[in-house]
Scaffold this active site. Sequence first.
Site, PDB file in Angstrom:
ATOM      1  N   ASP A   1       0.693  -1.061  -0.001  1.00  0.00           N
ATOM      2  CA  ASP A   1       0.067  -0.012   0.037  1.00  0.00           C
ATOM      3  C   ASP A   1       0.749   1.023   0.017  1.00  0.00           C
ATOM      4  O   ASP A   1       0.451   2.451  -0.248  1.00  0.00           O
ATOM      5  CB  ASP A   1      -0.845   0.116   1.342  1.00  0.00           C
ATOM      6  CG  ASP A   1      -0.174  -0.163   2.621  1.00  0.00           C
ATOM      7  OD1 ASP A   1       0.903  -0.570   2.647  1.00  0.00           O
ATOM      8  OD2 ASP A   1      -0.828   0.419   3.707  1.00  0.00           O
TER       9      ASP A   1
ATOM     10  N   TYR B   1      11.181   2.909   0.330  1.00  0.00           N
ATOM     11  CA  TYR B   1      10.725   1.555   0.405  1.00  0.00           C
ATOM     12  C   TYR B   1       9.573   1.521  -0.553  1.00  0.00           C
ATOM     13  O   TYR B   1       9.572   0.656  -1.451  1.00  0.00           O
ATOM     14  CB  TYR B   1      10.091   1.340   1.639  1.00  0.00           C
ATOM     15  CG  TYR B   1       9.370   0.025   2.030  1.00  0.00           C
ATOM     16  CD1 TYR B   1       9.747  -1.305   1.846  1.00  0.00           C
ATOM     17  CD2 TYR B   1       7.858   0.022   1.950  1.00  0.00           C
ATOM     18  CE1 TYR B   1       9.030  -2.368   1.776  1.00  0.00           C
ATOM     19  CE2 TYR B   1       7.118  -0.820   1.758  1.00  0.00           C
ATOM     20  CZ  TYR B   1       7.628  -2.177   1.840  1.00  0.00           C
ATOM     21  OH  TYR B   1       7.059  -3.407   1.855  1.00  0.00           O
TER      22      TYR B   1
HETATM   23  N1  LIG Z   1       4.925  -6.349   6.560  1.00  0.00           N
HETATM   24  C1  LIG Z   1       4.308  -5.509   6.024  1.00  0.00           C
HETATM   25  O1  LIG Z   1       3.453  -4.863   6.752  1.00  0.00           O
HETATM   26  C2  LIG Z   1       4.017  -5.357   4.696  1.00  0.00           C
HETATM   27  C3  LIG Z   1       2.973  -4.614   4.050  1.00  0.00           C
HETATM   28  C4  LIG Z   1       2.834  -4.514   2.698  1.00  0.00           C
HETATM   29  C5  LIG Z   1       3.531  -5.340   1.843  1.00  0.00           C
HETATM   30  N2  LIG Z   1       4.506  -6.167   2.505  1.00  0.00           N
HETATM   31  C6  LIG Z   1       5.516  -6.882   1.516  1.00  0.00           C
HETATM   32  O2  LIG Z   1       5.058  -8.344   1.813  1.00  0.00           O
HETATM   33  C7  LIG Z   1       6.157  -9.112   1.832  1.00  0.00           C
HETATM   34  C8  LIG Z   1       6.424  -9.851   2.837  1.00  0.00           C
HETATM   35  O3  LIG Z   1       6.620  -9.023   4.040  1.00  0.00           O
HETATM   36  P1  LIG Z   1       6.978  -9.536   5.520  1.00  0.00           P
HETATM   37  O4  LIG Z   1       6.306  -8.646   6.444  1.00  0.00           O
HETATM   38  O5  LIG Z   1       6.928 -11.130   5.272  1.00  0.00           O
HETATM   39  O6  LIG Z   1       8.511  -9.184   5.316  1.00  0.00           O
HETATM   40  P2  LIG Z   1       9.533  -9.782   6.355  1.00  0.00           P
HETATM   41  O7  LIG Z   1       9.105 -10.579   7.543  1.00  0.00           O
HETATM   42  O8  LIG Z   1      10.819  -8.674   6.564  1.00  0.00           O
HETATM   43  O9  LIG Z   1      10.457 -10.968   5.397  1.00  0.00           O
HETATM   44  C9  LIG Z   1      11.179 -10.592   4.296  1.00  0.00           C
HETATM   45  C10 LIG Z   1      12.088 -11.566   4.010  1.00  0.00           C
HETATM   46  O10 LIG Z   1      13.058 -11.371   2.742  1.00  0.00           O
HETATM   47  C11 LIG Z   1      14.333 -11.673   3.280  1.00  0.00           C
HETATM   48  N3  LIG Z   1      15.525 -10.933   2.259  1.00  0.00           N
HETATM   49  C12 LIG Z   1      15.670  -9.718   2.487  1.00  0.00           C
HETATM   50  N4  LIG Z   1      16.707  -9.499   1.538  1.00  0.00           N
HETATM   51  C13 LIG Z   1      16.750 -10.617   1.001  1.00  0.00           C
HETATM   52  C14 LIG Z   1      17.798 -11.006  -0.209  1.00  0.00           C
HETATM   53  N5  LIG Z   1      18.438 -10.201  -0.927  1.00  0.00           N
HETATM   54  N6  LIG Z   1      17.599 -12.166  -0.790  1.00  0.00           N
HETATM   55  C15 LIG Z   1      16.341 -12.915  -0.366  1.00  0.00           C
HETATM   56  N7  LIG Z   1      15.824 -12.822   0.657  1.00  0.00           N
HETATM   57  C16 LIG Z   1      15.941 -11.496   1.430  1.00  0.00           C
HETATM   58  C17 LIG Z   1      14.390 -11.275   4.594  1.00  0.00           C
HETATM   59  O11 LIG Z   1      15.553 -12.309   5.266  1.00  0.00           O
HETATM   60  P3  LIG Z   1      16.221 -11.603   6.397  1.00  0.00           P
HETATM   61  O12 LIG Z   1      15.508 -11.802   7.569  1.00  0.00           O
HETATM   62  O13 LIG Z   1      17.568 -12.519   6.507  1.00  0.00           O
HETATM   63  O14 LIG Z   1      16.873 -10.189   6.081  1.00  0.00           O
HETATM   64  C18 LIG Z   1      13.033 -11.730   5.310  1.00  0.00           C
HETATM   65  O15 LIG Z   1      13.310 -13.042   5.657  1.00  0.00           O
HETATM   66  C19 LIG Z   1       7.527  -8.169   1.172  1.00  0.00           C
HETATM   67  O16 LIG Z   1       7.616  -8.240  -0.190  1.00  0.00           O
HETATM   68  C20 LIG Z   1       7.028  -6.842   1.543  1.00  0.00           C
HETATM   69  O17 LIG Z   1       7.439  -5.626   0.902  1.00  0.00           O
HETATM   70  C21 LIG Z   1       4.739  -6.161   3.817  1.00  0.00           C
END
Ligand SMILES: NC(=O)c1ccc[n+]([C@@H]2O[C@H](COP(=O)([O-])OP(=O)(O)OC[C@H]3O[C@@H](n4cnc5c(N)ncnc54)[C@H](OP(=O)(O)O)[C@@H]3O)[C@@H](O)[C@H]2O)c1
Length: 286
Positions: free
Chosen positions: A105, A128
């Site tokens: 979002d 971001y």
């Molecule tokens: N969290 C939210 O509120 C939210 C809202 C909207 C959209 N999103 C999107 O939803 C998706 C999932 O979010 P999430 O909350 O599950 O995120 P998250 O918990 O931060 O997980 C992201 C994962 O990506 C890994 N990562 C980072 N850099 C990387 C790389 N170079 N190669 C491979 N893996 C890598 C991280 O590993 P490390 O832990 O080792 O760094 C982590 O395990 C993301 O695309 C995010 O942008 C999230």
Amino acid sequence: MSPLKVLVTGSKGQLGQELCHVLINEGHDVTGLSRVELDVTNAEAVLNMLNRCQPDIVIHTAAYTDVNRAEKEPEKAFLVNSLGTENVALAVKQIGAKMVYISTDYVFDGTSQYPIREEEATNPLSIYGRSKLLGEEHVRRILSHYFIIRTSWLYGRYGSNFVKKILEAGDHAKTVTVVNDQFGSPTYTGDLADAIAKLIVTDQFGLYHLSNSGSCSWYEFAREIFYLAGKDVLVEPCKTEEFKSPAKRPAYSILEHSRWRDNGYAEIRHWSEALEEFLAHYLISS
Ligand SMILES: NC(=O)c1ccc[n+]([C@@H]2O[C@H](COP(=O)([O-])OP(=O)(O)OC[C@H]3O[C@@H](n4cnc5c(N)ncnc54)[C@H](OP(=O)(O)O)[C@@H]3O)[C@@H](O)[C@H]2O)c1
């Protein structure tokens, strides 16, 4: 339904772990890859891995998700969220698979007065948001068989999130202060993973807005968390400008789920219902 070979990037993240769990339960053949197992910024490694695994679909959840830190290290955010996504999309094209890209979002600027439809103009306020939007653009340019899913305010049993952090804050203080002028839809990773599981077995490609239904401010969200958890913590409302935060966030990012509904799916349940179910399990297990 025949099982799919699914590859999940970022499989140790909060959505990645939930997706692996849900898709395995649905009978799919799932390979989850953490950052250590597959760094998406390494184009050669991405192509080799996809060539070796030959998945039917790649669900790309890996991302640089620290919104504030991204303002200080924009090159890292763009490297992972934009170039990393381009690497995945190029490899997906090469092996003839489909792709799901999880977006946000935060591609919007928060000036909308009503729930935001998929086709509305983007205008990210933060590094971001810009880096994730560029990721979307790569997917659209490179592939035709893709699902781009914009979601919001994720929480769930895996990893760190607002629900867990605010409960922890309430363990150490009688009062917590939370912003009351940013509105969105909290989204339970279990419900989002279920929705993604429905989409990937179809050819209903394109851009989707997916979140739990209903909306609230972060202040209202925090109040509901303490109420449902039965914790006597006072939540004080405050304004965004009272908090010094490096990244600008949209004041309004409630997503309209037009494409999801148009394709015949029922609205995902209300955020407070999902939160109640999540807390019932989380509070017992923690
Ligand atoms: N969290 C939210 O509120 C939210 C809202 C909207 C959209 N999103 C999107 O939803 C998706 C999932 O979010 P999430 O909350 O599950 O995120 P998250 O918990 O931060 O997980 C992201 C994962 O990506 C890994 N990562 C980072 N850099 C990387 C790389 N170079 N190669 C491979 N893996 C890598 C991280 O590993 P490390 O832990 O080792 O760094 C982590 O395990 C993301 O695309 C995010 O942008 C999230």
